[in-house]
Design a protein around this motif. Structure first.
Motif, short mmCIF file in Angstrom:
data_model
loop_
_atom_site.label_atom_id
_atom_site.label_comp_id
_atom_site.label_asym_id
_atom_site.label_seq_id
_atom_site.Cartn_x
_atom_site.Cartn_y
_atom_site.Cartn_z
N ASN A 28 -3.10 5.88 -5.67
CA ASN A 28 -3.78 5.07 -6.68
C ASN A 28 -3.86 3.58 -6.33
O ASN A 28 -4.14 2.77 -7.18
CB ASN A 28 -3.17 5.30 -8.06
CG ASN A 28 -1.68 5.07 -8.06
OD1 ASN A 28 -1.12 4.71 -7.01
ND2 ASN A 28 -1.03 5.26 -9.19
N GLU A 29 -3.61 3.24 -5.09
CA GLU A 29 -3.84 1.86 -4.68
C GLU A 29 -5.34 1.61 -4.61
O GLU A 29 -6.12 2.50 -4.88
CB GLU A 29 -3.20 1.60 -3.31
CG GLU A 29 -1.90 0.80 -3.44
CD GLU A 29 -1.18 0.67 -2.11
OE1 GLU A 29 -1.10 -0.44 -1.62
OE2 GLU A 29 -0.73 1.71 -1.59
N GLY A 30 -5.75 0.43 -4.22
CA GLY A 30 -7.18 0.13 -4.10
C GLY A 30 -7.97 0.64 -5.29
O GLY A 30 -8.91 1.41 -5.14
N SER A 31 -7.56 0.21 -6.48
CA SER A 31 -8.20 0.71 -7.69
C SER A 31 -9.67 0.29 -7.76
O SER A 31 -10.12 -0.58 -7.03
CB SER A 31 -7.45 0.21 -8.91
OG SER A 31 -7.46 -1.20 -8.91
N ASN A 82 2.46 -8.18 -16.37
CA ASN A 82 1.01 -8.11 -16.16
C ASN A 82 0.27 -8.03 -17.49
O ASN A 82 0.37 -7.03 -18.20
CB ASN A 82 0.69 -6.87 -15.31
CG ASN A 82 -0.75 -6.86 -14.83
OD1 ASN A 82 -1.58 -7.60 -15.37
ND2 ASN A 82 -1.04 -6.04 -13.84
N PRO A 83 -0.46 -9.12 -17.85
CA PRO A 83 -1.13 -9.14 -19.15
C PRO A 83 -2.16 -8.02 -19.32
O PRO A 83 -2.57 -7.71 -20.45
CB PRO A 83 -1.84 -10.50 -19.19
CG PRO A 83 -1.19 -11.30 -18.11
CD PRO A 83 -0.73 -10.33 -17.07
N ASP A 141 -6.43 -4.37 -20.95
CA ASP A 141 -7.29 -3.61 -20.04
C ASP A 141 -7.04 -2.12 -20.18
O ASP A 141 -6.12 -1.56 -19.60
CB ASP A 141 -7.00 -4.07 -18.60
CG ASP A 141 -7.91 -3.37 -17.59
OD1 ASP A 141 -8.76 -2.56 -18.04
OD2 ASP A 141 -7.77 -3.65 -16.40
N THR A 142 -7.89 -1.47 -20.97
CA THR A 142 -7.68 -0.05 -21.25
C THR A 142 -7.78 0.81 -19.99
O THR A 142 -7.31 1.94 -19.96
CB THR A 142 -8.71 0.48 -22.28
OG1 THR A 142 -9.99 0.03 -21.88
CG2 THR A 142 -8.38 0.00 -23.67
N ALA A 143 -8.42 0.26 -18.93
CA ALA A 143 -8.57 1.04 -17.70
C ALA A 143 -7.33 0.96 -16.82
O ALA A 143 -7.17 1.74 -15.89
CB ALA A 143 -9.79 0.53 -16.93
N SER A 144 -6.45 -0.01 -17.13
CA SER A 144 -5.29 -0.20 -16.27
C SER A 144 -4.27 0.93 -16.46
O SER A 144 -4.04 1.38 -17.58
CB SER A 144 -4.64 -1.55 -16.61
OG SER A 144 -3.39 -1.64 -15.97
N GLN A 163 -3.11 -4.85 -8.87
CA GLN A 163 -3.07 -6.30 -8.75
C GLN A 163 -2.76 -6.91 -10.12
O GLN A 163 -3.08 -6.34 -11.15
CB GLN A 163 -4.45 -6.77 -8.25
CG GLN A 163 -4.41 -8.11 -7.59
CD GLN A 163 -3.36 -8.22 -6.47
OE1 GLN A 163 -2.23 -8.62 -6.70
NE2 GLN A 163 -3.74 -7.85 -5.26
N ASN A 164 -2.09 -8.04 -10.11
CA ASN A 164 -1.68 -8.66 -11.37
C ASN A 164 -2.54 -9.88 -11.67
O ASN A 164 -2.51 -10.87 -10.93
CB ASN A 164 -0.21 -9.07 -11.27
CG ASN A 164 0.38 -9.45 -12.60
OD1 ASN A 164 -0.35 -9.79 -13.53
ND2 ASN A 164 1.69 -9.37 -12.69
#
Lengths: 459, 89
Positions: free
Chosen positions: A274-277, A389-390, A395-398, A429-430
């Protein structure tokens, strides 16, 4: 009147009083001592009241166990505490399973072998053995003997389901008692050991806090089950206390990561896929130096330090205390914000900071500290990432959306220290690092803090 | 089957939840290692098992005594070591 049971009740009361005193660090140490006296009473009562015991054997067992236990306890590093608790859980579960097994052998083929007895024996062996093997896998992962990455393969869930079904079939057969009862009993032991392994290997290193808490709970439930086997109130009560404690901690850890228990156990989170989102949006960061950080801190009145596990990895706990003491001598208020999953087990970070002589009143948990960021001048984030991380708020996709975070971005300035720009455990990423009020100071936490300390003194 | 023993179990769980929710997060690691030591109560069962004649039972009992003692002694000692470090200003 059976005096042995009276002593077990006294022991149970001392356990409860001991845990009660853990409600404050001031009384906690005597609480632990009280609980250990309870244990001593239970042991002495048992040894002195049951006839036909093999005292020589018991003495040998206790001496060997004491030497092993004391060696572990005195030599373990505070960073290794999760492994040690894992392995102790395993021993506890294993002991319960062994006692139940011995009881099965002794009652096998006699009139005392009731359905209730065999059912409780099977339960005790199932939970105890699963705890033993599961804990050793968890230990291996934390200690680095086994890869911390989730081990997954095709058909894993199907395999678990088959093992579980087999367990139920053979367990029922053992309870009903057919001609092959003894063989079915052995199969139950083997399958229980196997399921402990197959359930633990797919769980990633970052989720280990949950697993250890859960295994902690199991070790208690196994002791309770053994209490039912032996009709012993001491085991039942003590086991139930530990079972409840483990469940509460499991729940706290799950909440801290905003994950359900099912997701932790079956989700195999932590795989590098799940990197490189999807939205790999570039963020521009402001990189800075320690003297600039020192100047920002000089102008501050209230500073909140946010330690992450990166701090412990860099062995920078003492360095952070020195910086904090310097800031305090400059008349600033310093607090520490501890996220529930800042360490590798519940409350781990607090122990690591206490070891560095940081007073416990300054360590604030999530709910306590979040309002404090509103009027905070500088938040110093050290080796923490996902927990600040805010994106978790909006961010619902996070993947971490909904996870409770420390609201460091509400402070006037945020100083973030990281080794590199690599993303954290969740592989994301943050956005905090690109914020207007954030400055990044790259480098090893210990070196950075030592230089910062010097810069602060030279102001 | 004995209903008393089930009553004891259920009440103990309630007491457990009641007292453990009062433990502050800062002491969660000592709580875990301390409760871990308490789960070494299996030592009582282990001691009883050594009286079982039939050699297998006795030997299983011996291993159980070792395991449970590691749990108790190690658990209480490490908890004490940690709690000693928690200091006030």
């Amino acid at each position: 009147m059976d005096y042995t049971n009276l002593f077990y009740v006294i022991a149970a009361v001392l356990f409860i009083l001991g845990i009660k005193r853990l409600s404050s660090p001031k009384t906690a140490r005597t609480g632990n001592a009280i609980a250990s006296i309870g244990m001593l009473i239970a042991i002495v009562a048992t040894v002195s009241s049951f006839g036909g015991l093999d005292f020589k054997l018991i003495a040998i067992g206790m001496i060997v166990g004491s030497i092993l236990g004391a060696t572990f306890a005195l030599r373990v590093e505070m960073t290794q505490m999760p492994q040690m608790v894992a392995i102790f859980n395993g021993f506890g579960g294993g002991a319960s399973a062994l006692v139940a097994t011995a009881e099965f052998f002794s009652k096998y083929g006699t009139s005392e072998q009731s359905t209730f007895l065999v059912t409780t024996i099977i339960l005790s062996i199932f939970i105890g053995t699963l705890t033993l093997t599961g804990s050793f896998i968890a230990f291996g992962k934390l200690q680095g003997f086994i890869s911390g990455q989730p081990i997954v393969f095709k058909g894993q869930q199907a395999l678990n389901a088959i093992i579980m079904m087999g367990l139920i079939v053979f367990a029922v057969y053992t309870v009903l008692g057919g001609a092959n009862q003894m063989n079915a009993f052995y199969v139950v032991i083997v399958l229980s050991a196997l399921i402990g392994i197959t359930l633990t290997i797919p769980i990633g290193g970052a989720d280990m806090p949950v697993v250890i808490s859960l295994l902690n709970s199991y070790s208690g439930i196994a002791a309770s089950a053994t209490g039912f086997v032996l009709m012993n109130n001491g085991l039942i009560i003590a086991g139930a206390l530990v079972g409840a404690s483990g469940l509460i901690l499991t729940n706290i850890m799950c909440k801290g990561m905003n994950r359900s228990l099912t997701n932790v156990i079956f989700g195999a989170v932590g795989l590098s896929s799940n990197e490189g989102s999807s939205e790999a949006k570039q963020i521009s960061i402001k990189s800075s130096t320690t003297d600039e950080a020192a100047m920002i801190l000089d102008a501050a009145d209230k500073v909140i330090v946010v330690p992450g596990y990166g701090l412990a990895v860099a062995q920078a706990q003492h360095a952070v205390r020195e910086v904090a003491e310097q800031l305090e001598s400059m008349g600033k208020k310093v607090l520490y914000a501890i996220h529930p999953v800042a360490g590798r087990m519940p409350g781990h970070m607090n122990v690591l900071l206490a070891e560095a002589n940081i007073p416990y009143e300054l360590l604030k948990d999530l709910d306590e500290v979040n309002p404090e960021f509103e009027d905070c001048d500088v938040a110093i984030v050290l080796g923490a990432n996902d927990v600040v991380n805010p994106a978790a708020r909006h961010d619902t996709a996070s993947p971490i959306f909904g996870m409770p975070i420390l609201d460091v971005d509400k402070s006037r300035t945020v100083i973030v220290n990281k080794r590199t720009m690599n993303p954290g455990f969740a592989g994301i990423q943050n956005e905090l690092f690109g914020f207007e009020n954030t400055v990044m100071v790259f480098g090893d936490a210990k070196e950075m803090l030592n230089t910062l300390h010097k810069d602060l003194k030279e102001l | 089957m004995d209903i008393n023993i089930i009553t004891v179990f259920i009440l103990a769980i309630f007491v457990g939840f009641e007292i453990i929710t009062k433990v502050p997060p800062t002491l969660h690691t000592p709580l875990m290692s301390g409760s871990n030591a308490i789960s070494g109560i299996a030592i009582v069962g282990a001691i009883i098992s050594t009286k079982i004649d039939g050699d297998i039972g006795t030997w299983l009992g011996l291993i159980a005594v070792v395991f449970a003692t590691v749990n108790c002694v190690g658990g209480f000692m490490v908890t004490d070591r940690m709690l000693k470090m928690f200091k006030r200003k």
